[in-house]
Design a protein around this motif. Structure first.
Motif, PDB file in Angstrom:
ATOM      1  N   LEU A  55     112.981  59.685  26.679  1.00 31.63           N
ATOM      2  CA  LEU A  55     112.733  58.241  26.827  1.00 31.63           C
ATOM      3  C   LEU A  55     113.652  57.427  25.931  1.00 31.63           C
ATOM      4  N   ARG A  56     113.878  57.914  24.743  1.00 29.90           N
ATOM      5  CA  ARG A  56     114.727  57.198  23.790  1.00 29.90           C
ATOM      6  C   ARG A  56     116.173  57.149  24.275  1.00 29.90           C
ATOM      7  N   ARG A  57     116.651  58.245  24.836  1.00 31.53           N
ATOM      8  CA  ARG A  57     118.056  58.343  25.248  1.00 31.53           C
ATOM      9  C   ARG A  57     118.333  57.754  26.628  1.00 31.53           C
ATOM     10  N   LEU A  58     117.347  57.811  27.526  1.00 33.71           N
ATOM     11  CA  LEU A  58     117.623  57.463  28.923  1.00 33.71           C
ATOM     12  C   LEU A  58     117.104  56.101  29.370  1.00 33.71           C
ATOM     13  N   THR A  59     116.315  55.447  28.556  1.00 25.15           N
ATOM     14  CA  THR A  59     115.852  54.116  28.966  1.00 25.15           C
ATOM     15  C   THR A  59     116.629  53.055  28.200  1.00 25.15           C
ATOM     16  N   PRO A  60     117.050  52.009  28.909  1.00 27.33           N
ATOM     17  CA  PRO A  60     117.845  50.974  28.241  1.00 27.33           C
ATOM     18  C   PRO A  60     117.040  50.168  27.232  1.00 27.33           C
ATOM     19  N   LYS A  61     117.704  49.822  26.165  1.00 33.20           N
ATOM     20  CA  LYS A  61     117.093  49.031  25.092  1.00 33.20           C
ATOM     21  C   LYS A  61     116.554  47.698  25.620  1.00 33.20           C
ATOM     22  N   SER A  62     117.214  47.160  26.636  1.00 35.81           N
ATOM     23  CA  SER A  62     116.809  45.862  27.183  1.00 35.81           C
ATOM     24  C   SER A  62     115.388  45.880  27.742  1.00 35.81           C
ATOM     25  N   TRP A  63     114.891  47.027  28.113  1.00 36.51           N
ATOM     26  CA  TRP A  63     113.523  47.127  28.627  1.00 36.51           C
ATOM     27  C   TRP A  63     112.484  46.840  27.557  1.00 36.51           C
ATOM     28  N   TYR A  64     112.863  46.943  26.305  1.00 32.12           N
ATOM     29  CA  TYR A  64     111.908  46.879  25.200  1.00 32.12           C
ATOM     30  C   TYR A  64     112.015  45.599  24.378  1.00 32.12           C
ATOM     31  N   ARG A  65     112.817  44.661  24.819  1.00 27.11           N
ATOM     32  CA  ARG A  65     113.047  43.411  24.081  1.00 27.11           C
ATOM     33  C   ARG A  65     111.758  42.598  23.934  1.00 27.11           C
ATOM     34  N   PRO A  66     111.731  41.707  22.938  1.00 27.07           N
ATOM     35  CA  PRO A  66     110.552  40.839  22.746  1.00 27.07           C
ATOM     36  C   PRO A  66     110.280  39.986  23.988  1.00 27.07           C
ATOM     37  N   ASN A  67     109.026  39.619  24.135  1.00 25.49           N
ATOM     38  CA  ASN A  67     108.548  38.743  25.193  1.00 25.49           C
ATOM     39  C   ASN A  67     108.584  39.375  26.586  1.00 25.49           C
ATOM     40  N   ARG A  68     108.741  40.692  26.673  1.00 23.47           N
ATOM     41  CA  ARG A  68     108.582  41.366  27.964  1.00 23.47           C
ATOM     42  C   ARG A  68     107.090  41.368  28.275  1.00 23.47           C
ATOM     43  N   ARG A  69     106.756  40.944  29.443  1.00 23.96           N
ATOM     44  CA  ARG A  69     105.343  40.764  29.789  1.00 23.96           C
ATOM     45  C   ARG A  69     104.520  42.045  29.626  1.00 23.96           C
ATOM     46  N   ILE A  70     105.103  43.167  29.988  1.00 19.99           N
ATOM     47  CA  ILE A  70     104.373  44.439  29.909  1.00 19.99           C
ATOM     48  C   ILE A  70     103.934  44.780  28.487  1.00 19.99           C
ATOM     49  N   PHE A  71     104.655  44.265  27.507  1.00 17.85           N
ATOM     50  CA  PHE A  71     104.337  44.581  26.109  1.00 17.85           C
ATOM     51  C   PHE A  71     103.544  43.476  25.418  1.00 17.85           C
ATOM     52  N   THR A  72     103.293  42.382  26.095  1.00 15.35           N
ATOM     53  CA  THR A  72     102.568  41.269  25.489  1.00 15.35           C
ATOM     54  C   THR A  72     101.107  41.652  25.260  1.00 15.35           C
ATOM     55  N   VAL A  73     100.632  41.393  24.067  1.00 16.02           N
ATOM     56  CA  VAL A  73      99.257  41.714  23.684  1.00 16.02           C
ATOM     57  C   VAL A  73      98.442  40.427  23.697  1.00 16.02           C
ATOM     58  N   SER A  74      97.356  40.437  24.446  1.00 16.65           N
ATOM     59  CA  SER A  74      96.507  39.254  24.524  1.00 16.65           C
ATOM     60  C   SER A  74      95.573  39.187  23.318  1.00 16.65           C
ATOM     61  N   LYS A  75      95.017  38.031  23.122  1.00 18.76           N
ATOM     62  CA  LYS A  75      94.028  37.834  22.042  1.00 18.76           C
ATOM     63  C   LYS A  75      92.822  38.757  22.276  1.00 18.76           C
ATOM     64  N   LYS A  76      92.445  38.918  23.536  1.00 18.63           N
ATOM     65  CA  LYS A  76      91.318  39.778  23.889  1.00 18.63           C
ATOM     66  C   LYS A  76      91.599  41.236  23.496  1.00 18.63           C
ATOM     67  N   GLU A  77      92.827  41.701  23.760  1.00 17.89           N
ATOM     68  CA  GLU A  77      93.196  43.065  23.385  1.00 17.89           C
ATOM     69  C   GLU A  77      93.195  43.221  21.862  1.00 17.89           C
ATOM     70  N   LYS A  78      93.726  42.215  21.167  1.00 10.57           N
ATOM     71  CA  LYS A  78      93.742  42.279  19.701  1.00 10.57           C
ATOM     72  C   LYS A  78      92.312  42.332  19.156  1.00 10.57           C
ATOM     73  N   ASN A  79      91.409  41.581  19.771  1.00  7.71           N
ATOM     74  CA  ASN A  79      90.005  41.619  19.352  1.00  7.71           C
ATOM     75  C   ASN A  79      89.391  43.001  19.578  1.00  7.71           C
ATOM     76  N   PHE A  80      89.817  43.661  20.662  1.00  9.86           N
ATOM     77  CA  PHE A  80      89.362  45.029  20.920  1.00  9.86           C
ATOM     78  C   PHE A  80      89.754  45.937  19.757  1.00  9.86           C
ATOM     79  N   TYR A  81      90.990  45.822  19.294  1.00  9.99           N
ATOM     80  CA  TYR A  81      91.448  46.648  18.173  1.00  9.99           C
ATOM     81  C   TYR A  81      90.690  46.304  16.891  1.00  9.99           C
ATOM     82  N   ASN A  82      90.387  45.019  16.715  1.00 10.53           N
ATOM     83  CA  ASN A  82      89.585  44.622  15.545  1.00 10.53           C
ATOM     84  C   ASN A  82      88.188  45.250  15.604  1.00 10.53           C
TER      85      ASN A  82
END
Length: 188
Positions: A55-82
Motif C-alpha cells: 500500500l505504501r509503495r503502490l498507492t499515490p500520495k495524492s490519495w491521502y492529502r488533507p480534506n479528502r472526504r473519505i478521511f474526514t472525521v465527523s464530530k459524531k465519530e470523534k464522540n464515539f472515540y471519546n
C-alpha cells in the motif's frame, strides 16, 4: 510492549482452549498446537508487513492529502472515540512511524501547514494500512498448519483487534489535525 503481551497471552489461551476442548491433552498436541498458533501469529505479522509495504509503495500520495472526504472525521465519530475513553489507552498502542521516518505520537507544530499536511498524509496512510491488515488477516486460513478453525479464528480475531485500535487512534487524532491544518492554511 502491551501488544507483545496481548499476543503472547492470546497464544497461550488459544493453545489451552484447543487442548481443553478440541484435542486430547498430550505433549505432542501441546507442541503441535503451540507451533501452529505461533506460525499463525508470525504469518499475521508478515501479512501485515507485506500489505503495508504494498500500500505504501503502490498507492499515490495524492490519495491521502488533507480534506479528502473519505478521511474526514465527523464530530459524531470523534464522540464515539471519546466514549471508548481513547485518551486513557491510546498511548499504550505502539506507534510505528519509525518505518517512514515520521512519528505520529507527538505533535511538534500546531501552525506549520507543511508539517501538518505530512502528519495528516501519514495518518491517512496508517488508517488504510491498518484497515487492510485487519481485513487481510483472514489469509491465515491458507497457511499450512494454521487452517484449523480453532487456531485461525483466534489469530484472525487478535490481528483484527490489534489492527483496528490504531485506526481508532489515527482517526481520533485526524479530527484535530485537520482543523489545525485548515486554520494554518487560512493564516498563510
Amino acid at each position: 510492549m502491551y501488544y507483545l503481551i496481548a499476543i503472547f497471552i492470546s497464544i497461550i489461551i488459544t493453545v489451552f482452549v484447543n487442548l481443553l476442548f478440541f484435542l486430547p491433552f498430550t505433549v505432542e498436541n501441546l507442541i503441535l498446537t503451540a507451533g501452529a498458533v505461533c506460525i499463525g501469529a508470525v504469518a499475521a505479522f508478515v501479512i501485515d508487513g507485506i500489505s503495508a509495504l504494498i500500500l505504501r509503495r503502490l498507492t499515490p500520495k495524492s490519495w491521502y492529502r488533507p480534506n479528502r472526504r473519505i478521511f474526514t472525521v465527523s464530530k459524531k465519530e470523534k464522540n464515539f472515540y471519546n466514549k471508548l475513553k481513547i485518551k486513557a489507552w491510546k498511548d499504550k498502542v505502539p506507534e510505528l512511524g519509525g518505518f517512514t521516518s515520521f512519528h505520529k505520537n507527538e505533535l511538534k507544530s500546531e501552525s506549520d501547514p507543511v508539517y501538518l499536511e505530512r502528519f495528516i498524509i501519514e495518518a491517512n496512510y496508517g488508517v488504510i494500512i491498518h484497515i487492510a491488515n485487519a481485513l487481510l488477516g483472514v489469509l491465515i486460513v491458507f497457511i499450512p498448519y494454521c487452517n484449523a478453525l480453532s487456531v485461525c479464528i483466534p489469530v484472525i480475531a487478535v490481528n483484527f483487534v490489534l489492527s483496528i485500535l490504531p485506526v481508532f487512534i489515527l482517526r481520533y487524532t485526524s479530527y484535530t489535525l485537520l482543523r489545525l491544518y485548515n486554520r494554518s492554511v487560512r493564516k498563510k
